[in-house]
Design a protein around this motif. Structure first.
Motif, PDB file in Angstrom:
ATOM      1  N   PHE A  58     -53.014  -9.712 137.779  1.00  0.00           N
ATOM      2  CA  PHE A  58     -53.999  -9.472 136.720  1.00  0.00           C
ATOM      3  C   PHE A  58     -54.552 -10.822 136.314  1.00  0.00           C
ATOM      4  N   GLU A  59     -55.798 -11.095 136.704  1.00  0.00           N
ATOM      5  CA  GLU A  59     -56.409 -12.397 136.491  1.00  0.00           C
ATOM      6  C   GLU A  59     -55.458 -13.467 137.033  1.00  0.00           C
ATOM      7  N   SER A  60     -54.988 -14.391 136.174  1.00  0.00           N
ATOM      8  CA  SER A  60     -54.121 -15.466 136.675  1.00  0.00           C
ATOM      9  C   SER A  60     -52.649 -15.121 136.551  1.00  0.00           C
ATOM     10  N   SER A  61     -52.335 -13.895 136.132  1.00  0.00           N
ATOM     11  CA  SER A  61     -50.947 -13.514 135.896  1.00  0.00           C
ATOM     12  C   SER A  61     -50.412 -12.735 137.088  1.00  0.00           C
ATOM     13  N   THR A  62     -49.510 -13.346 137.845  1.00  0.00           N
ATOM     14  CA  THR A  62     -48.881 -12.688 138.981  1.00  0.00           C
ATOM     15  C   THR A  62     -47.383 -12.636 138.729  1.00  0.00           C
ATOM     16  N   GLY A  63     -46.904 -11.489 138.268  1.00  0.00           N
ATOM     17  CA  GLY A  63     -45.485 -11.365 137.994  1.00  0.00           C
ATOM     18  C   GLY A  63     -45.036 -12.132 136.773  1.00  0.00           C
ATOM     19  N   SER A  64     -45.983 -12.579 135.930  1.00  0.00           N
ATOM     20  CA  SER A  64     -45.628 -13.349 134.742  1.00  0.00           C
ATOM     21  C   SER A  64     -45.580 -12.458 133.508  1.00  0.00           C
ATOM     22  N   PHE A  65     -44.597 -12.731 132.655  1.00  0.00           N
ATOM     23  CA  PHE A  65     -44.398 -11.976 131.423  1.00  0.00           C
ATOM     24  C   PHE A  65     -44.607 -12.899 130.226  1.00  0.00           C
ATOM     25  N   ALA A  66     -45.333 -12.411 129.219  1.00  0.00           N
ATOM     26  CA  ALA A  66     -45.481 -13.148 127.964  1.00  0.00           C
ATOM     27  C   ALA A  66     -44.165 -13.012 127.205  1.00  0.00           C
ATOM     28  N   THR A  67     -43.474 -14.127 127.027  1.00  0.00           N
ATOM     29  CA  THR A  67     -42.079 -14.114 126.602  1.00  0.00           C
ATOM     30  C   THR A  67     -41.890 -14.815 125.271  1.00  0.00           C
ATOM     31  N   THR A  68     -41.042 -14.230 124.417  1.00  0.00           N
ATOM     32  CA  THR A  68     -40.700 -14.848 123.135  1.00  0.00           C
ATOM     33  C   THR A  68     -39.196 -15.079 123.065  1.00  0.00           C
ATOM     34  N   TYR A  69     -38.816 -16.101 122.295  1.00  0.00           N
ATOM     35  CA  TYR A  69     -37.416 -16.486 122.136  1.00  0.00           C
ATOM     36  C   TYR A  69     -37.034 -16.380 120.661  1.00  0.00           C
ATOM     37  N   GLU A  70     -35.991 -15.611 120.372  1.00  0.00           N
ATOM     38  CA  GLU A  70     -35.497 -15.465 119.002  1.00  0.00           C
ATOM     39  C   GLU A  70     -34.072 -16.006 118.931  1.00  0.00           C
ATOM     40  N   LEU A  71     -33.855 -16.986 118.050  1.00  0.00           N
ATOM     41  CA  LEU A  71     -32.520 -17.551 117.896  1.00  0.00           C
ATOM     42  C   LEU A  71     -31.541 -16.483 117.422  1.00  0.00           C
ATOM     43  N   LYS A  72     -30.362 -16.469 118.006  1.00  0.00           N
ATOM     44  CA  LYS A  72     -29.338 -15.543 117.546  1.00  0.00           C
ATOM     45  C   LYS A  72     -28.769 -16.023 116.211  1.00  0.00           C
ATOM     46  N   ALA A  73     -28.122 -15.120 115.510  1.00  0.00           N
ATOM     47  CA  ALA A  73     -27.561 -15.431 114.196  1.00  0.00           C
ATOM     48  C   ALA A  73     -26.583 -16.593 114.294  1.00  0.00           C
ATOM     49  N   GLY A  74     -26.639 -17.465 113.294  1.00  0.00           N
ATOM     50  CA  GLY A  74     -25.714 -18.584 113.234  1.00  0.00           C
ATOM     51  C   GLY A  74     -26.196 -19.844 113.910  1.00  0.00           C
ATOM     52  N   GLN A  75     -27.387 -19.803 114.542  1.00  0.00           N
ATOM     53  CA  GLN A  75     -27.924 -20.987 115.216  1.00  0.00           C
ATOM     54  C   GLN A  75     -28.656 -21.881 114.205  1.00  0.00           C
TER      55      GLN A  75
ATOM     56  N   LEU B 232     -37.578 -23.335 121.281  1.00  0.00           N
ATOM     57  CA  LEU B 232     -38.341 -22.783 122.396  1.00  0.00           C
ATOM     58  C   LEU B 232     -39.486 -21.915 121.875  1.00  0.00           C
ATOM     59  N   LYS B 233     -40.664 -22.136 122.420  1.00  0.00           N
ATOM     60  CA  LYS B 233     -41.873 -21.420 122.016  1.00  0.00           C
ATOM     61  C   LYS B 233     -42.186 -20.299 123.010  1.00  0.00           C
ATOM     62  N   PRO B 234     -42.997 -19.320 122.597  1.00  0.00           N
ATOM     63  CA  PRO B 234     -43.445 -18.306 123.558  1.00  0.00           C
ATOM     64  C   PRO B 234     -44.111 -18.961 124.765  1.00  0.00           C
TER      65      PRO B 234
ATOM     66  N   VAL C 132     -35.709 -15.480 138.114  1.00  0.00           N
ATOM     67  CA  VAL C 132     -36.306 -15.800 136.817  1.00  0.00           C
ATOM     68  C   VAL C 132     -36.598 -17.300 136.759  1.00  0.00           C
ATOM     69  N   ARG C 133     -37.810 -17.634 136.322  1.00  0.00           N
ATOM     70  CA  ARG C 133     -38.143 -19.043 136.078  1.00  0.00           C
ATOM     71  C   ARG C 133     -39.224 -19.110 135.006  1.00  0.00           C
ATOM     72  N   SER C 134     -39.025 -19.969 134.010  1.00  0.00           N
ATOM     73  CA  SER C 134     -39.985 -20.098 132.915  1.00  0.00           C
ATOM     74  C   SER C 134     -41.057 -21.129 133.244  1.00  0.00           C
ATOM     75  N   ALA C 135     -42.191 -21.013 132.559  1.00  0.00           N
ATOM     76  CA  ALA C 135     -43.268 -21.989 132.735  1.00  0.00           C
ATOM     77  C   ALA C 135     -42.810 -23.377 132.303  1.00  0.00           C
ATOM     78  N   ARG C 136     -42.027 -23.444 131.237  1.00  0.00           N
ATOM     79  CA  ARG C 136     -41.537 -24.739 130.763  1.00  0.00           C
ATOM     80  C   ARG C 136     -40.661 -25.403 131.817  1.00  0.00           C
ATOM     81  N   LEU C 137     -39.820 -24.614 132.459  1.00  0.00           N
ATOM     82  CA  LEU C 137     -38.977 -25.163 133.515  1.00  0.00           C
ATOM     83  C   LEU C 137     -39.827 -25.671 134.671  1.00  0.00           C
ATOM     84  N   GLY C 138     -40.885 -24.936 134.994  1.00  0.00           N
ATOM     85  CA  GLY C 138     -41.790 -25.399 136.038  1.00  0.00           C
ATOM     86  C   GLY C 138     -42.419 -26.738 135.692  1.00  0.00           C
TER      87      GLY C 138
END
Length: 254
Positions: free
Chosen positions: A37-54, A63-65, A86-92
């Motif tokens: 889909f356009e420039s998205s090939t197998g990519s997911f818009a991802t969010t990170y939520e800190l677990k309790a106590g962090q 970490l940002k979306p 699995v590989r994130s854009a940030r890791l790339g």
């Protein structure tokens, strides 16, 4: 292990079935959203939520979306389970920025891979990958152009409990997972969730534009097509990274 890519669009995947026992209803195999889909090939818009106590003030707790790639691999051994990478854009970006300072072992670990627990979704309609191989990037110390020293660094991603929702309405286009992220001795635990596809919602002024997340066209406003996001998904435009992200839980629709 030799792997080959699986490239199945969401619509096609819903039509692929495996034959069950005689007289039983066919069950669709586990799929992962993969259509282009356009420039998205197998990519997911991802969010990170800190677990309790962090501690949110730690550098590893910020970490940002972002886009995150999920890819299903067929296993050539019919008796062995298929896997997910699995590989994130940030890791790339880290791989690119520190390419000359990474060992071959670090580069080889960049894509986390794990086997499906079963070929088909469970009763809760999730396809589960309990454990994935850890990613660890060890950046060596180096000399800076000005003669100074660039310090050694380390980054780690440990994914687990990856769960990809599979129904005819949501054919592998929502996921949730646990993540332990480390950065230079700092560790944080996250709950992660994502939707396919990744859609930019940056407006003409550079700021967020919620209208770009709307799945429906608006001819009066000059928007000739929708965002391409499943209309069942509640989404918003993230103001920091300006991509459309999920606001509900996974699954956020039946």
């Amino acid at each position: 292990m030799k792997l080959r890519w699986m490239a199945i669009s969401g619509g096609l995947a819903a039509a692929v079935v495996t034959a069950g026992a005689c007289g039983s209803e066919p069950v669709a195999p586990c799929v992962v959203g993969r259509a282009v889909f356009e420039s998205s090939t197998g990519s997911f818009a991802t969010t990170y939520e800190l677990k309790a106590g962090q501690n949110p003030d730690l550098v590893c707790a910020r970490l940002k979306p972002e886009p995150l790639g999920l890819q299903k691999f067929f296993n050539p051994d019919p008796k062995a389970p298929d896997t997910v990478g699995v590989r994130s854009a940030r890791l790339g970006n880290l791989l690119r920025d520190f390419a000359s300072r990474l060992s071959d072992a670090s580069k080889a670990s960049a894509t986390a891979v794990g086997p499906f627990a079963s070929e088909t979704p469970g009763e809760d309609r999730f396809c589960t990958v309990p454990q994935l191989t850890p990613t660890r990037l060890d950046v060596t110390e180096a000399q800076a152009p000005d003669g100074g020293i660039l310090p050694a660094q380390e980054f780690g991603y440990t994914w687990s409990n990856l769960r990809i929702y599979n129904t005819p309405e949501i054919p592998g286009t929502q996921f949730t997972s646990d993540l332990v992220y480390t950065e230079n001795g700092c560790t944080a635990e996250y709950t992660v969730k994502g939707i396919w596809p990744v859609v930019s919602c940056q407006g003409a002024d550079g700021g967020p534009d919620e209208a770009k997340c709307d799945p429906y066209a608006d001819y009066d406003a000059g928007r000739l097509r929708g965002s391409g996001i499943n209309p069942l998904f509640p989404v918003k435009c993230d103001p920091d990274v300006r991509i459309c992200v999920l606001t509900g839980e996974v699954p956020s629709a039946p």
